[in-house]
Design an enzyme around this catalytic site. Structure first.
Site, PDB file in Angstrom:
ATOM      1  N   MET A  71      10.379  35.719  18.700  1.00 32.50           N
ATOM      2  CA  MET A  71      10.731  34.293  18.723  1.00 32.50           C
ATOM      3  C   MET A  71      10.805  33.743  17.291  1.00 32.50           C
ATOM      4  O   MET A  71      10.788  32.527  17.090  1.00 32.50           O
ATOM      5  CB  MET A  71       9.729  33.510  19.555  1.00 32.50           C
ATOM      6  CG  MET A  71       9.756  33.944  21.024  1.00 32.50           C
ATOM      7  SD  MET A  71       9.191  32.688  22.172  1.00 32.50           S
ATOM      8  CE  MET A  71       7.531  32.463  21.624  1.00 32.50           C
ATOM      9  N   LEU A 117       8.696  34.807  11.435  1.00 29.85           N
ATOM     10  CA  LEU A 117       8.212  36.179  11.313  1.00 29.85           C
ATOM     11  C   LEU A 117       7.075  36.340  10.306  1.00 29.85           C
ATOM     12  O   LEU A 117       7.031  35.672   9.281  1.00 29.85           O
ATOM     13  CB  LEU A 117       9.383  37.091  10.922  1.00 29.85           C
ATOM     14  CG  LEU A 117      10.551  37.076  11.910  1.00 29.85           C
ATOM     15  CD1 LEU A 117      11.677  37.987  11.414  1.00 29.85           C
ATOM     16  CD2 LEU A 117      10.122  37.492  13.310  1.00 29.85           C
ATOM     17  N   HIS A 118       6.159  37.240  10.642  1.00 32.41           N
ATOM     18  CA  HIS A 118       5.032  37.584   9.777  1.00 32.41           C
ATOM     19  C   HIS A 118       4.901  39.105   9.768  1.00 32.41           C
ATOM     20  O   HIS A 118       5.716  39.808  10.399  1.00 32.41           O
ATOM     21  CB  HIS A 118       3.750  36.897  10.275  1.00 32.41           C
ATOM     22  CG  HIS A 118       3.492  37.089  11.748  1.00 32.41           C
ATOM     23  ND1 HIS A 118       3.155  38.307  12.288  1.00 32.41           N
ATOM     24  CD2 HIS A 118       3.569  36.230  12.797  1.00 32.41           C
ATOM     25  CE1 HIS A 118       3.001  38.180  13.590  1.00 32.41           C
ATOM     26  NE2 HIS A 118       3.263  36.932  13.941  1.00 32.41           N
ATOM     27  N   HIS A 170       5.160  41.100  13.104  1.00 34.28           N
ATOM     28  CA  HIS A 170       6.525  41.405  13.545  1.00 34.28           C
ATOM     29  C   HIS A 170       7.102  42.570  12.731  1.00 34.28           C
ATOM     30  O   HIS A 170       7.784  43.443  13.264  1.00 34.28           O
ATOM     31  CB  HIS A 170       7.445  40.190  13.346  1.00 34.28           C
ATOM     32  CG  HIS A 170       7.097  38.992  14.180  1.00 34.28           C
ATOM     33  ND1 HIS A 170       6.580  37.846  13.640  1.00 34.28           N
ATOM     34  CD2 HIS A 170       7.210  38.775  15.514  1.00 34.28           C
ATOM     35  CE1 HIS A 170       6.395  36.949  14.595  1.00 34.28           C
ATOM     36  NE2 HIS A 170       6.765  37.484  15.742  1.00 34.28           N
ATOM     37  N   GLY A 201       4.039  44.143  20.730  1.00 37.85           N
ATOM     38  CA  GLY A 201       2.740  44.154  20.084  1.00 37.85           C
ATOM     39  C   GLY A 201       1.593  44.119  21.088  1.00 37.85           C
ATOM     40  O   GLY A 201       1.660  43.410  22.100  1.00 37.85           O
TER      41      GLY A 201
HETATM   42  P1  AMP Z   1       6.617  36.542  19.278  1.00 40.40           P
HETATM   43  O1  AMP Z   1       7.579  36.249  18.188  1.00 40.40           O
HETATM   44  O2  AMP Z   1       5.309  35.831  19.134  1.00 40.40           O
HETATM   45  O3  AMP Z   1       7.226  36.443  20.651  1.00 40.40           O
HETATM   46  O4  AMP Z   1       6.247  38.079  19.101  1.00 40.40           O
HETATM   47  C1  AMP Z   1       7.228  39.070  19.085  1.00 40.40           C
HETATM   48  C2  AMP Z   1       6.566  40.413  19.164  1.00 40.40           C
HETATM   49  O5  AMP Z   1       5.693  40.591  18.051  1.00 40.40           O
HETATM   50  C3  AMP Z   1       5.696  40.590  20.421  1.00 40.40           C
HETATM   51  O6  AMP Z   1       5.874  41.901  20.931  1.00 40.40           O
HETATM   52  C4  AMP Z   1       4.316  40.376  19.896  1.00 40.40           C
HETATM   53  O7  AMP Z   1       3.311  41.019  20.655  1.00 40.40           O
HETATM   54  C5  AMP Z   1       4.415  40.994  18.513  1.00 40.40           C
HETATM   55  N1  AMP Z   1       3.368  40.495  17.633  1.00 40.40           N
HETATM   56  C6  AMP Z   1       3.030  39.192  17.428  1.00 40.40           C
HETATM   57  N2  AMP Z   1       1.957  39.117  16.604  1.00 40.40           N
HETATM   58  C7  AMP Z   1       1.622  40.390  16.292  1.00 40.40           C
HETATM   59  C8  AMP Z   1       0.588  40.985  15.484  1.00 40.40           C
HETATM   60  N3  AMP Z   1      -0.302  40.241  14.847  1.00 40.40           N
HETATM   61  N4  AMP Z   1       0.551  42.333  15.405  1.00 40.40           N
HETATM   62  C9  AMP Z   1       1.455  43.107  16.059  1.00 40.40           C
HETATM   63  N5  AMP Z   1       2.446  42.610  16.837  1.00 40.40           N
HETATM   64  C10 AMP Z   1       2.522  41.278  16.950  1.00 40.40           C
END
Ligand code: AMP
Length: 281
Positions: free
Chosen positions: A30, A33-34, A37, A147
């Site tokens: 979404m 990004l960090h 991601h 993740g």
């Molecule tokens: P999001 O943008 O929050 O929907 O996350 C996208 C993907 O990144 C999902 O599969 C999350 O589980 C993964 N993700 C988010 N935060 C982390 C993290 N700290 N470590 C590893 N994967 C992550």
């Protein structure tokens, strides 16, 4: 890196890659990004010839309008970071493209979708399953990377892939943390510096509960400790659960098995945070 906002265009590109026998790895996000991601992107680069990422803030998985409005969006810096980290294709669909004003399909995963996050975010996993299904059908990846940070989401997506015969393998990527333990999350951007430090309680509580459980195998003792830590803290605990990663139901015995995972959620200020930790790792 090529950025694409049309289904026909990305499908044409994917079929070209498939005709060249390229392996496609997919990382749905979404945005905002960090490094968490980026660890998914790195894992995808290891396994696939072509890395496809998507950035889409999916409205159907937000049960709270305010949360959707406040969700951080950094599209220009996200593009730069993805390009630098080896993403080949970035899919950037619009709401109109993904939903065309419709939201008619819902998913019911039984207890998998009603425990933990499901209790606090009704409809959330139905929205996740819907958007992930749409994206899988558009991108047709060989591998999809998710993740461990969103453990319940991961369990549900594995179920979705298995039951709907999606022809792909789900790869789990470990949680990436800040130096003092806070799990990286796009929502951390909404914390003040002070709140960010205080938010370490989620990791600390999980770590303490893990040692207690390992030593004494007493869930009550671990739960009491977590509650006591939050009682004297600014952060608010929503739940702490010791569950199996397969059915997400509370474990009452055999804690020392590989499926035992400690899950936590709560608020730091007005930002909702989640985290988890396997007992054996
Ligand atoms: P999001 O943008 O929050 O929907 O996350 C996208 C993907 O990144 C999902 O599969 C999350 O589980 C993964 N993700 C988010 N935060 C982390 C993290 N700290 N470590 C590893 N994967 C992550």
């Amino acid at each position: 890196m090529v950025s694409i906002g049309s289904i026909a265009e990305i499908q044409a590109l994917i079929s070209k890659y498939k005709s060249q026998d390229k392996v496609i790895g997919f990382v749905p996000t979404m945005g905002a990004l960090h490094d968490g991601h980026l660890s998914l992107v790195a894992a995808a680069k290891e396994k696939a010839d072509i890395v496809v990422c998507s950035i889409y803030v999916n409205p159907t998985q937000f049960n709270n309008k305010e949360d959707l409005i406040k969700y951080p969006r950094n599209i220009e810096s996200d593009k730069t970071v993805l390009e630098k980290n080896g993403c080949d294709v970035l899919f950037l669909p619009s709401d109109e493209l993904m939903y065309a004003g419709r939201n008619t399909i819902t998913f019911d995963f039984g207890t998998l979708g009603t425990v933990m996050e499901g209790k606090f975010r009704p409809g959330h996993f139905s929205g996740v399953a819907l958007i992930v299904s749409k994206l899988f059908n558009i991108v047709l990846p060989d591998f999809a990377f998710f993740g461990q940070k969103d453990l319940q989401q991961l369990t549900i997506i594995k179920k979705l892939v298995e039951e709907l015969f999606f022809n792909l393998e789900v790869i789990t990527v470990p949680i990436k943390r800040e130096p003092h333990g806070l799990a990286m999350s796009s929502r951390n951007e909404r914390l003040t510096n002070e709140e960010r430090n205080e938010a370490e309680i989620f990791f600390n509580a999980l770590s303490e509960a893990k040692s207690i459980l390992k030593e004494d195998q007493s869930a009550e003792k671990a739960e009491r400790k977590v509650k006591a830590l939050f009682d004297k803290h600014k952060a608010q605990l929503e739940y702490f659960e010791i569950v199996s990663d397969t059915d997400l139901l509370p474990k009452t015995e055999n804690y020392l098995e590989a499926d035992t995972v400690l899950c936590i959620a709560g608020f730091m200020g007005n930002v909702r945070l989640i985290d988890n930790m396997y007992l054996i790792s």
